[in-house]
Design a protein around this motif. Structure first.
Motif: not given
Length: 474
Positions: A215-234
């Motif tokens: 389960p811990e590895e599944v969580s690390k794999f599926v969640r990119l956990d992107i910071d909404p304030n650090a998205v540089t792609w427009r």
């Protein structure tokens, strides 16, 4: 004083000189198959027609020509320009017409595809000017073969994938995300695709069977956990639309409050355009696209296009865009148009693919003339430092374009402002102002020579130049 030679023009030159569009439309282009087969020596199966005036060159032509020697490689740059531009494209096309149509040398022009932003703005298109143009100029300056549209679609697909991933991670549990990322096949088995295995290795998970993850590895794999304030792609659009520079997305009721501030760039400013220009083949482009960093996660670690699983989709959208487009000049010399990154935010040069292909096509006694955008301190130096390192090529000669107008401005003349009449100083003789501005030209020459490349200066004269000023600068 520079010597001059009278040459009989091949085109019906008129005085006063008509507008660029009038000149371009007064000459009937040859069928592009003639340019491809007679001008470049391509076989019929090595190019694909996009109507009678343009065609795409297939990348496999390089395989047939790989053992042939390269031609001479010439790059055209310019002194620090005024906002009006100093005519590098015009000089590039004119030089190639001189070599090909007048001196009967095998020659190929390699230029960038213009963006519709400048085309519909004050600066205008990038087909050259006067009797030194790429035709049909309206085809070049507008949609051409759709490469920029493909880049826009790929860029915005990636932007949509970023927002969709953040939305689903906020709304679903780990197991639900895992089921969607690794669905079972008809036999009830799950499988990781190669980019997923790469991500697992970066996470320190040395497993290849999805069912072996705890389960811990599944969580690390599926969640990119992107910071909404650090998205540089427009997102991008290929027009000048200043009110899209800053926007808010996620305001719909179904987005569950996932609002964030972002904006639009112009399409040719997308990193995908820079990737297209530097890629050497489809596989190289695929790898470069996957490595693009689009954001950072909440721990400050980079998130790539491959982390989102869209690198392959981006490549499919660009499968035709990686092929250069054949066009022709007013005097029927061949042109390869490919890519169009800006020099202020990218490297400002046409594609590696077009230059590599062209040097083989012209042969040992031929010439490929390519243009580096902006001033030589940006485009030409990035041509050497970035493009040539990616391609493995070295220029044999550099041409630096200068104008009386720009020399006077650098000599202390009043500002040149796009959309307003030229000040009095640029319309009248002022030798002192002109001489003072030559320091800018001198520095560009010195900088280029430091790379071991010989320099030729081309003086591009305008009708607004005061009499005798071009000869004085020469």
């Amino acid at each position: 004083m520079a010597s001059t030679t009278t040459v009989q023009p091949l085109l019906p030159v008129q005085h006063p000189v008509p507008s660029d569009i009038e000149i371009a439309q007064s000459i009937k282009p040859k069928h592009i198959s003639q340019i491809a087969e007679i001008g470049l020596g391509l076989l019929p199966e090595e190019y694909e027609l996009y109507g009678p005036t343009k065609a795409k060159v297939k990348l496999n032509v390089r395989k047939r020509l790989e053992n042939l020697p390269n031609g001479k490689y010439v790059v055209v740059g310019g002194i620090s320009p005024t906002p009006l531009g100093e005519g590098k494209s015009t000089t590039t096309v004119g030089l190639c017409q001189s070599l090909g149509a007048y001196l009967n040398k095998k020659v190929l022009t390699c230029i960038r595809q213009p963006s519709q932003g400048p085309t519909f703005g004050i600066k205008g298109g990038a087909a050259g000017g006067g009797y030194s143009q790429v035709i049909p100029m309206e085809e070049l300056n507008l949609h051409l073969t759709g490469d920029i549209h493909a880049i826009s679609a790929a860029n915005n697909l990636l932007a949509a994938a970023i927002d969709a991933r953040m939305f689903h991670e906020s709304a679903q549990k780990d197991e639900a995300l895992f089921r969607r990322l690794c669905p079972t096949d008809k036999h009830g088995k799950r499988h990781f695709v190669p980019v997923m295995l790469d991500r697992l290795r970066r996470l320190g998970i040395d497993k290849t069977n999805p069912d072996d993850l705890i389960p811990e590895e599944v969580s690390k794999f599926v969640r990119l956990d992107i910071d909404p304030n650090a998205v540089t792609w427009r997102r991008v659009v290929d027009i000048n639309d200043r009110f899209l520079r800053g926007i808010t997305v996620g305001q719909g009721p179904e987005e569950r409050g996932q609002e964030r501030k972002t904006g639009f760039d112009i399409a040719v400013a997308s990193e995908i355009m820079a990737v297209l220009a530097l890629a050497t083949d489809l596989a190289d482009m695929r790898q470069r696209l996957g490595r693009m960093i689009v954001a950072t996660d909440t721990k400050g670690q980079p998130v790539t296009a491959d982390d989102l699983g869209v690198g392959g989709a981006l490549t499919v959208l660009l499968k035709d865009a990686i092929e250069p487009t054949i066009m022709q000049t007013l005097e029927s010399t061949p042109v390869l148009v490919h890519a169009g990154p800006f020099a202020n935010i990218a490297h400002g040069n046409s594609s590696v693919v077009a230059d590599q292909m062209g040097l083989k096509l012209v042969g040992a006694h031929g010439y490929v003339v390519t243009e580096a955008g902006f001033g030589a301190d940006i485009g030409l130096e990035k041509f050497i430092n970035i493009k040539c390192r990616a391609s493995g090529l070295t220029a044999d000669c550099a041409v630096i374009v200068a104008t009386v107008r720009a020399l006077k401005m650098h000599g202390g003349g009043p500002p040149v402002v796009a959309g307003t009449p030229l000040p009095h100083a640029y319309l009248n003789a002022d030798v002192d102002l002109l001489k003072a501005g030559c320091s800018n030209l001198t520095r560009h020459i010195e900088n280029t020579r430091k790379y071991g490349i010989p320099v030729v200066v081309a003086i591009n004269a305008f009708a607004t130049d005061s009499p005798g000023m071009s000869q004085t600068s020469a």
